[in-house]
Design an enzyme around this catalytic site. Structure first.
Site: not given
Ligand code: GLN
Length: 252
Positions: A92, A193
């Site tokens: 992510c 995740h």
């Molecule tokens: N900030 C990033 C986004 O919203 C990553 C979010 C995350 O790591 N879950 O795309």
């Protein structure tokens, strides 16, 4: 391999929001259970990034993500070690960081580490939030991946960049092509995740065998993980078939 296998969780103080540090723990344990010496290092952002055989980057919020990317670019170790064949699993925010550029909180572009030929921009629609199923196309013989996503960014892979797979449920990269994640050499990026390696031990073993020089790995008793996988895959598929699941990114 000389000495213990070193697995580094990169900047848990900045990229620890989603529990992805579990990926590092899973890699170290699965090596130890097979009799390999393995060391798990929590590499905090105040210190130079240590030398390691596997680096795990997790998800995080927009501000810490920008700080993490700056430190990794300035530090230089991640790019150098990846160039020397270290394994990188980036999830992510971590996935976005290892691309060429990604958006900050206002959508402004920030420089990534550039291990994967792709860029991420701020999405137009709602955040992509929910369960994901991925048919893996980029690696041989991996069963469907299960995980969950929560991101605002949308990632476009350059022509020629190999996706990890394609979503059958969920948004994934969100570039309209149904792709999820990316691969280059021993660098694997994904939006999943879970932690993704807890839900998908077969993927953990691909990364481990790369880091252990292609060693063939004795099977482990993954019955508990298999029960979780079966439950998730059938629950998510059922909801999807009934139309209860949110639509995929290509519909937005
Ligand atoms: N900030 C990033 C986004 O919203 C990553 C979010 C995350 O790591 N879950 O795309």
């Amino acid at each position: 391999m000389k000495g213990a296998l070193r697995v580094a969780v990169v900047y848990p103080d900045l990229l620890g929001t989603y529990g992805d540090g579990g990926n590092g723990a899973i890699l170290a344990r699965r090596a130890q259970w097979r009799g390999f010496e393995a060391e798990l290092v929590q590499a905090v952002s105040d210190d130079p990034l240590p030398e390691a055989d596997i680096y795990c980057l997790g998800g995080g919020e927009d501000g810490p993500q920008v700080r993490a990317a700056r430190s990794l670019v300035d530090d230089g170790t991640l790019a150098r070690r990846a160039g020397a064949g270290a394994v990188v699993l980036a999830v992510c925010a971590g996935f976005q960081i290892v691309g060429r550029s990604f958006p900050g909180a206002e959508g402004e572009p920030h420089e990534g580490v550039g291990l994967l030929a792709m860029e991420t921009v701020k999405g137009e629609g709602p955040r992509a939030v929910g369960e994901v199923l991925v048919d893996v196309t980029g690696l041989h013989d991996l069963p469907v991946l299960t995980g969950f996503e929560n991101h605002g960014g949308r990632t476009r892979l350059d022509d020629g960049t190999t996706p990890l797979g394609h979503v059958t449920v969920g948004v994934g990269n969100g570039g309209g092509d149904g792709s999820e994640g990316a691969l280059h050499g021993r660098v694997v990026g994904t939006y999943l995740h879970g932690p993704v390696l807890a839900r998908n031990p077969a993927l953990a073993d691909v990364l481990l065998s790369w880091a252990l020089g292609g060693a063939s790995l004795a099977p482990l008793d993954d019955a508990a993980a298999e029960r979780l996988r079966d439950e998730r895959v059938s629950a998510v598929s059922r909801r999807h078939r009934r139309g209860l699941h949110r639509r995929t990114g290509s519909d937005r």
